[in-house]
Design a protein around this motif. Structure first.
Motif, short mmCIF file in Angstrom:
data_model
loop_
_atom_site.label_atom_id
_atom_site.label_comp_id
_atom_site.label_asym_id
_atom_site.label_seq_id
_atom_site.Cartn_x
_atom_site.Cartn_y
_atom_site.Cartn_z
N UNK A 12 -1.56 -0.05 7.11
CA UNK A 12 -0.17 0.36 7.30
C UNK A 12 0.69 0.02 6.08
N UNK A 13 1.75 0.77 5.91
CA UNK A 13 2.68 0.52 4.80
C UNK A 13 3.32 -0.85 5.00
N UNK A 29 8.93 7.38 -2.25
CA UNK A 29 7.73 7.75 -1.51
C UNK A 29 7.55 7.00 -0.20
N UNK A 30 7.97 5.73 -0.14
CA UNK A 30 7.82 5.00 1.12
C UNK A 30 8.70 5.60 2.21
N UNK A 55 0.46 6.94 -5.09
CA UNK A 55 -0.80 6.64 -4.43
C UNK A 55 -1.58 5.59 -5.20
N UNK A 56 -1.54 5.68 -6.51
CA UNK A 56 -2.33 4.76 -7.33
C UNK A 56 -1.80 3.32 -7.30
N UNK A 57 -0.51 3.12 -7.04
CA UNK A 57 0.04 1.76 -7.02
C UNK A 57 0.12 1.16 -5.63
N UNK A 62 -2.68 3.80 0.85
CA UNK A 62 -2.25 4.97 1.61
C UNK A 62 -2.30 6.17 0.67
N UNK A 63 -2.89 7.24 1.13
CA UNK A 63 -2.95 8.47 0.33
C UNK A 63 -1.61 9.20 0.47
N UNK A 64 -0.61 8.70 -0.23
CA UNK A 64 0.73 9.26 -0.13
C UNK A 64 0.74 10.72 -0.58
#
Length: 122
Positions: A12-13, A29-30, A55-57, A62-64
């Motif tokens: 989860x975020x 993005x969040x 996504x990379x950070x 999570x695959x944002x």
């Protein structure tokens, strides 16, 4: 175990905020991710340039970008369905008006024909 999300997928975020400064177009993005998960529409979704920086950070892995792509696809599909429905409604309304005009014209022509016949019988 150095990969907490590797076997089980994304966690989860945790609202760490790392994705916001990573975004080159200054999206949040969040917040987009939260909007997608709660079913809300967010207009800034269309501004995503799909760079994958968020996504990379993400420490939760999570695959944002994948979420954003799916949401964008659904949004554009919904807009296309809405546009198609509006066009169909316009065609239907135009047909209804045309049929009403034709019916009115037909009634008027019939009335005129009946009026002519009466004058011949008298």
């Amino acid at each position: 175990m150095s990969d907490p999300a590797g076997v089980y997928g994304a966690l989860p975020c945790i609202r760490c905020g790392r994705c916001a400064p990573a975004c080159p177009v200054a999206l949040l993005p969040d917040r987009l991710h939260e909007a997608i998960e709660t079913g809300r529409e967010d207009a800034s979704l269309a501004r995503c340039v799909e760079c994958r920086a968020c996504t990379s950070v993400c420490p939760s892995r999570i695959d944002l970008l994948g979420d954003f792509r799916r949401a964008r696809r659904e949004l554009f599909a919904a807009r296309a369905r809405s546009a198609a429905a509006a066009k169909a409604r316009e065609r239907s309304d135009a047909r209804t008006e045309r049929l009403a005009r034709q019916a009115a014209t037909s009634v008027e022509r019939r009335r005129q024909r009946l009026a002519q016949r009466r004058s011949w019988n008298q």
